[in-house]
Design an enzyme around this catalytic site. Structure first.
Site, PDB file in Angstrom:
ATOM      1  N   LEU A  47      -2.801  -1.521   6.742  1.00 31.46           N
ATOM      2  CA  LEU A  47      -3.984  -1.898   5.975  1.00 31.46           C
ATOM      3  C   LEU A  47      -4.977  -0.743   5.914  1.00 31.46           C
ATOM      4  O   LEU A  47      -5.095   0.038   6.850  1.00 31.46           O
ATOM      5  CB  LEU A  47      -4.665  -3.104   6.614  1.00 31.46           C
ATOM      6  CG  LEU A  47      -3.924  -4.438   6.553  1.00 31.46           C
ATOM      7  CD1 LEU A  47      -4.642  -5.466   7.416  1.00 31.46           C
ATOM      8  CD2 LEU A  47      -3.825  -4.925   5.107  1.00 31.46           C
TER       9      LEU A  47
ATOM     10  N   GLY B 254       0.807  -1.218   0.000  1.00 29.48           N
ATOM     11  CA  GLY B 254       0.000   0.000   0.000  1.00 29.48           C
ATOM     12  C   GLY B 254       0.834   1.259   0.000  1.00 29.48           C
ATOM     13  O   GLY B 254       2.073   1.224   0.018  1.00 29.48           O
TER      14      GLY B 254
ATOM     15  N   LYS C   8     -12.773   3.186  11.964  1.00 28.49           N
ATOM     16  CA  LYS C   8     -11.410   3.494  12.405  1.00 28.49           C
ATOM     17  C   LYS C   8     -11.359   3.659  13.924  1.00 28.49           C
ATOM     18  O   LYS C   8     -10.435   3.175  14.587  1.00 28.49           O
ATOM     19  CB  LYS C   8     -10.910   4.761  11.722  1.00 28.49           C
ATOM     20  CG  LYS C   8     -10.673   4.638  10.224  1.00 28.49           C
ATOM     21  CD  LYS C   8      -9.532   3.697   9.913  1.00 28.49           C
ATOM     22  CE  LYS C   8      -9.168   3.743   8.432  1.00 28.49           C
ATOM     23  NZ  LYS C   8      -8.078   2.792   8.088  1.00 28.49           N
TER      24      LYS C   8
ATOM     25  N   TYR D  16     -16.742   5.235   7.807  1.00 23.26           N
ATOM     26  CA  TYR D  16     -15.279   5.243   7.757  1.00 23.26           C
ATOM     27  C   TYR D  16     -14.696   5.643   9.107  1.00 23.26           C
ATOM     28  O   TYR D  16     -13.850   4.943   9.680  1.00 23.26           O
ATOM     29  CB  TYR D  16     -14.804   6.196   6.658  1.00 23.26           C
ATOM     30  CG  TYR D  16     -13.312   6.161   6.419  1.00 23.26           C
ATOM     31  CD1 TYR D  16     -12.771   5.232   5.545  1.00 23.26           C
ATOM     32  CD2 TYR D  16     -12.450   7.052   7.048  1.00 23.26           C
ATOM     33  CE1 TYR D  16     -11.397   5.179   5.306  1.00 23.26           C
ATOM     34  CE2 TYR D  16     -11.083   7.015   6.826  1.00 23.26           C
ATOM     35  CZ  TYR D  16     -10.570   6.073   5.962  1.00 23.26           C
ATOM     36  OH  TYR D  16      -9.205   6.027   5.743  1.00 23.26           O
TER      37      TYR D  16
END
Length: 243
Positions: free
Chosen positions: A93, A31, A149, A145
């Protein structure tokens, strides 16, 4: 080095030079941030061993101390032996609802995979856990989102000696920038991904001498990330391994 806070600024002081070795395990190494974590770790003499877990290998990275293991993230517990003999875990990730295709698929990556990685790291005796989160993370948020988190941040606090939760704002991903990041870059200063990577490594290294029963958790926003990354070269130069 140990973390000290003066007002809103983070800096490090030098303790006795002990624990001068790092053995890192990384997930998300292909990533935007993870690839820089791997690149930086490869160049550090203090890092003796690197294990990278992912769905595919990063063909651009080659090093004698780098072992890239292709795994099925849905069955990460099948690779538990790979976690042995490491000091530090780096979790990079992350996806988006759009890229994942559904709310459930997004949560699988940003919560389930991350927490599984943290759990296996803790069970394997890893002492330091560094994870990429997001600015605005909040377990009570109405937005998927930010809520995911925030819930992840709480779930990975499993009793490590040193936990670093990194909350960068808009990232400078170069040609891979997401649409919202491209637009934001016109208005505010974006953070280079390598800056986040360096801050993660520096913070893990700085906490290597932390001891005690209480887990040390640091939540680090943009300002802190820039401050820590700025100390990277000095931090590792002063703890260089003398052969």
């Amino acid at each position: 080095y140990q973390r000290r806070v003066r007002g809103a600024k983070i800096y490090y002081r030098s303790p006795p030079q002990t624990n001068l070795e790092m053995k890192a395990i990384v997930v998300g190494g292909t990533g935007a941030i993870g690839r820089f974590v791997l690149q930086e770790l490869i160049t550090l003499p203090q890092c003796l061993k690197i294990t990278s877990l992912g769905r595919r290998e990063n063909k651009e990275l080659v090093s004698e101390k780098l072992n890239q293991v292709v795994v099925d993230m849905d069955k990460l517990e099948d690779y538990k032996e790979v976690f042995e003999d490491h000091t530090t875990a780096f979790c990079c990730l992350g996806t988006t609802r759009k890229a994942a295709g559904s709310d459930a698929a997004f949560r699988k990556v940003d919560f389930d995979y991350v927490v599984n990685f943290a759990t296996l790291s803790k069970e394997s005796g890893i002492r330091d856990f560094m994870v990429v989160s997001s600015q605005g993370a909040n377990k009570n948020s109405w937005f998927l989102y930010m809520k995911t988190k925030g819930q992840m941040e709480e779930a990975i606090q499993l009793g490590f000696s040193n936990v670093g939760i990194f909350r960068p704002g808009f990232l400078d991903r170069g040609n891979e920038a997401r649409t919202v990041e491209k637009l934001a870059g016109l208005l505010v200063k974006s953070m280079p991904c390598v800056t986040v990577a360096r801050a993660m490594i520096a913070h893990a290294w700085a906490g290597r001498d932390l001891k005690g029963e209480k887990e040390q958790v640091s939540i680090l926003d943009n300002k802190h990330i820039f401050q820590i990354a700025a100390q990277y070269d000095k931090l590792f130069k002063e703890t260089a391994v003398v052969e």
